[in-house]
Design a protein around this motif. Sequence first.
Motif, PDB file in Angstrom:
ATOM      1  N   THR A 318       0.833  -1.194   0.000  1.00  0.00           N
ATOM      2  CA  THR A 318       0.000   0.000   0.000  1.00  0.00           C
ATOM      3  C   THR A 318       0.870   1.248   0.000  1.00  0.00           C
ATOM      4  O   THR A 318       1.857   1.334   0.739  1.00  0.00           O
ATOM      5  N   VAL A 319       0.468   2.220  -0.839  1.00  0.00           N
ATOM      6  CA  VAL A 319       1.142   3.510  -0.885  1.00  0.00           C
ATOM      7  C   VAL A 319       0.600   4.373   0.255  1.00  0.00           C
ATOM      8  O   VAL A 319      -0.614   4.571   0.379  1.00  0.00           O
ATOM      9  N   LYS A 320       1.499   4.867   1.111  1.00  0.00           N
ATOM     10  CA  LYS A 320       1.104   5.663   2.275  1.00  0.00           C
ATOM     11  C   LYS A 320       0.979   7.123   1.884  1.00  0.00           C
ATOM     12  O   LYS A 320       1.958   7.767   1.510  1.00  0.00           O
ATOM     13  N   LEU A 321      -0.235   7.660   1.957  1.00  0.00           N
ATOM     14  CA  LEU A 321      -0.489   9.061   1.629  1.00  0.00           C
ATOM     15  C   LEU A 321      -1.622   9.581   2.498  1.00  0.00           C
ATOM     16  O   LEU A 321      -2.611   8.868   2.737  1.00  0.00           O
ATOM     17  N   THR A 322      -1.486  10.825   2.942  1.00  0.00           N
ATOM     18  CA  THR A 322      -2.608  11.498   3.587  1.00  0.00           C
ATOM     19  C   THR A 322      -3.373  12.302   2.538  1.00  0.00           C
ATOM     20  O   THR A 322      -2.914  12.475   1.397  1.00  0.00           O
ATOM     21  N   TRP A 323      -4.534  12.793   2.926  1.00  0.00           N
ATOM     22  CA  TRP A 323      -5.333  13.574   1.978  1.00  0.00           C
ATOM     23  C   TRP A 323      -4.597  14.844   1.551  1.00  0.00           C
ATOM     24  O   TRP A 323      -4.629  15.219   0.371  1.00  0.00           O
ATOM     25  N   GLY A 324      -3.913  15.495   2.456  1.00  0.00           N
ATOM     26  CA  GLY A 324      -3.153  16.698   2.107  1.00  0.00           C
ATOM     27  C   GLY A 324      -2.013  16.384   1.156  1.00  0.00           C
ATOM     28  O   GLY A 324      -1.770  17.132   0.195  1.00  0.00           O
ATOM     29  N   GLU A 325      -1.269  15.303   1.390  1.00  0.00           N
ATOM     30  CA  GLU A 325      -0.184  14.915   0.482  1.00  0.00           C
ATOM     31  C   GLU A 325      -0.722  14.519  -0.886  1.00  0.00           C
ATOM     32  O   GLU A 325      -0.091  14.801  -1.915  1.00  0.00           O
ATOM     33  N   ILE A 339       8.961  12.851 -16.140  1.00  0.00           N
ATOM     34  CA  ILE A 339       9.972  13.689 -15.486  1.00  0.00           C
ATOM     35  C   ILE A 339      10.027  13.316 -14.008  1.00  0.00           C
ATOM     36  O   ILE A 339       9.009  13.350 -13.307  1.00  0.00           O
ATOM     37  N   SER A 340      11.196  12.969 -13.524  1.00  0.00           N
ATOM     38  CA  SER A 340      11.346  12.575 -12.122  1.00  0.00           C
ATOM     39  C   SER A 340      11.140  13.778 -11.220  1.00  0.00           C
ATOM     40  O   SER A 340      11.717  14.849 -11.450  1.00  0.00           O
ATOM     41  N   PRO A 341      10.312  13.649 -10.186  1.00  0.00           N
ATOM     42  CA  PRO A 341      10.069  14.783  -9.270  1.00  0.00           C
ATOM     43  C   PRO A 341      11.277  15.027  -8.362  1.00  0.00           C
ATOM     44  O   PRO A 341      12.155  14.167  -8.210  1.00  0.00           O
ATOM     45  N   LYS A 342      11.306  16.174  -7.767  1.00  0.00           N
ATOM     46  CA  LYS A 342      12.381  16.504  -6.842  1.00  0.00           C
ATOM     47  C   LYS A 342      12.269  15.649  -5.578  1.00  0.00           C
ATOM     48  O   LYS A 342      11.166  15.249  -5.185  1.00  0.00           O
ATOM     49  N   PRO A 343      13.393  15.385  -4.919  1.00  0.00           N
ATOM     50  CA  PRO A 343      13.347  14.527  -3.723  1.00  0.00           C
ATOM     51  C   PRO A 343      12.485  15.081  -2.606  1.00  0.00           C
ATOM     52  O   PRO A 343      11.869  14.315  -1.850  1.00  0.00           O
ATOM     53  N   ASP A 344      12.383  16.383  -2.476  1.00  0.00           N
ATOM     54  CA  ASP A 344      11.608  16.977  -1.394  1.00  0.00           C
ATOM     55  C   ASP A 344      10.195  17.373  -1.825  1.00  0.00           C
ATOM     56  O   ASP A 344       9.513  18.143  -1.145  1.00  0.00           O
ATOM     57  N   SER A 345       9.765  16.871  -2.981  1.00  0.00           N
ATOM     58  CA  SER A 345       8.443  17.254  -3.487  1.00  0.00           C
ATOM     59  C   SER A 345       7.318  16.525  -2.757  1.00  0.00           C
ATOM     60  O   SER A 345       6.173  16.972  -2.772  1.00  0.00           O
ATOM     61  N   GLY A 346       7.607  15.409  -2.158  1.00  0.00           N
ATOM     62  CA  GLY A 346       6.571  14.640  -1.480  1.00  0.00           C
ATOM     63  C   GLY A 346       5.751  13.778  -2.414  1.00  0.00           C
ATOM     64  O   GLY A 346       4.697  13.250  -2.004  1.00  0.00           O
TER      65      GLY A 346
END
Length: 510
Positions: A318-325, A339-346
């Motif tokens: 399971t992918v762990k995500l909150t509603w805000g994320e 395109i690979s996202p930035k490491p701190d993009s969440g």
Amino acid sequence: MGKSWIHWLWIIHLKLTINYRRCFHSKRSLLIATICLVYLFFVVSHFGHLQQRRGTRTDEDKDLHVHEFYNLDFHGALPSSADMQRVAEFVVPTRSNVVYITLKSKRFKPAHIRGTIRPKLRKKTKRPKRINQSITQNKLRTLERDKGQMKFASNMSWKGTGDVDYNSVNVIHNSFLNTVDSQISSIRIYSQRAPPWFSARDLKSMRFLADAKVLRIKEFFRGDAPSLLIFEGETRAPVAYQKHLKGRDVCEGQCGIICSPVDNTEVFAFHLDRVLGLNRTLPAVSRKFSLLHDGQSCPVVSWDASLYPEGVAAALTTVKLTWGEYQSSLKQRCWYKNISPKPDSGCSTIHHYEWSKLALFDFLLQIHNRLDLSCCGFRPRQEDECVQLGHHAACGDPNNIQLANIINRDYDPRHLVFTNNKGFFDRNEDNLDFRLLEGIKEFPEQAVSVLRSRKLREKLLQSLFLDQRYWESQGGRHGIDKLIDVIERRAKVLLTYINAHGIKVITMDV
């Protein structure tokens, strides 16, 4: 007297012969011709006289019998067949040169069987075999003991009873489990080709789930999560499937997950997913087990071991995500154009387009156990699970609500797998969960084109007709039409929402 007459004729013959020899050749020819003409005249006149007498007699007989036919007295009754045959012998047809020819009827090829007609199968009658009485008694005692075990297994709770190692599971061997007729398949495909939205692998999985002989059934306990009831069939898994197969102690071949009859929307969700061209659900069919769920039709979902890389006890990936994320990832369009996202993009490992497909699919079926586990987007009932477990109270702080059932494969992290598709058909249009569509700015063109083409009902009917067990369990055509009515009304609401919010419809081939 007789001798003198012959002697006189002989003398005349000699004199004529002598005179004939003394005559010239011209006189001889004239004499022969005269004799022939005289003879021919007598013959013709005699034959014509005989024919005239015979014709006169035939006409008289014919008139006599016809006169008798019209003057017959049957005393008010119909003439008998013998009388009619006797009279018919003398009736002459008006055209005597008519020739009657009897032709054999032309044999046509059998008509092509249409897709809505099921061909009849002849069942061969088998002679009863003589069975040894002692052997029969032993078998009956064994079957009664196995039947008692199956009743115990069928009455087990679906909830886990504690942390149990999945290696030490209850393995059930029983010949009663196989209830499939080997001659008749519940997957009805009568035309030369199946509907184009099904792949060859889909059809193979559907036939296995519906028709495979059950070798054994295993129940796996997973702590607080609901237990899994898995059956193993005799068909071995293909090579492409075994490449990602792990935990082979769970299923050595090809298996299926037996769900509860109340989860029959799994089958409808599978067909809707294929018709819309999303291809994110696992194949599912409806099947009956004589000693499970009181013989009711229950959904059977294809087993995919790649969803359990660490074993059944570790549950799904399971992918762990909150509603805000989740809302933040939608704004950043994670993995858009690869395109690979930035490491701190969440950002998670899920591609941006996958959320659009999930939102459209969940809205049509009103599945809230993924994006809206706390039932914040609609008015839940008191008997709903989110209210009973207290999740609905967390709607005051929605950003911290955890998403659930967001599944992907370990070897394919960019794409989602839609599992546990528990839909609801009893929600009215004034209580739909629009929270599922929040943050979505694009929808897949292929799915929306099906909704706009007004052919959704036709395709769903054609698709659901393949699964005979599910078709009959929902009440046939009448019951299936009611389910499609609900989906069509929600499709109209969704199309109105797309137009009102200016949502783009784009191609999503990822």
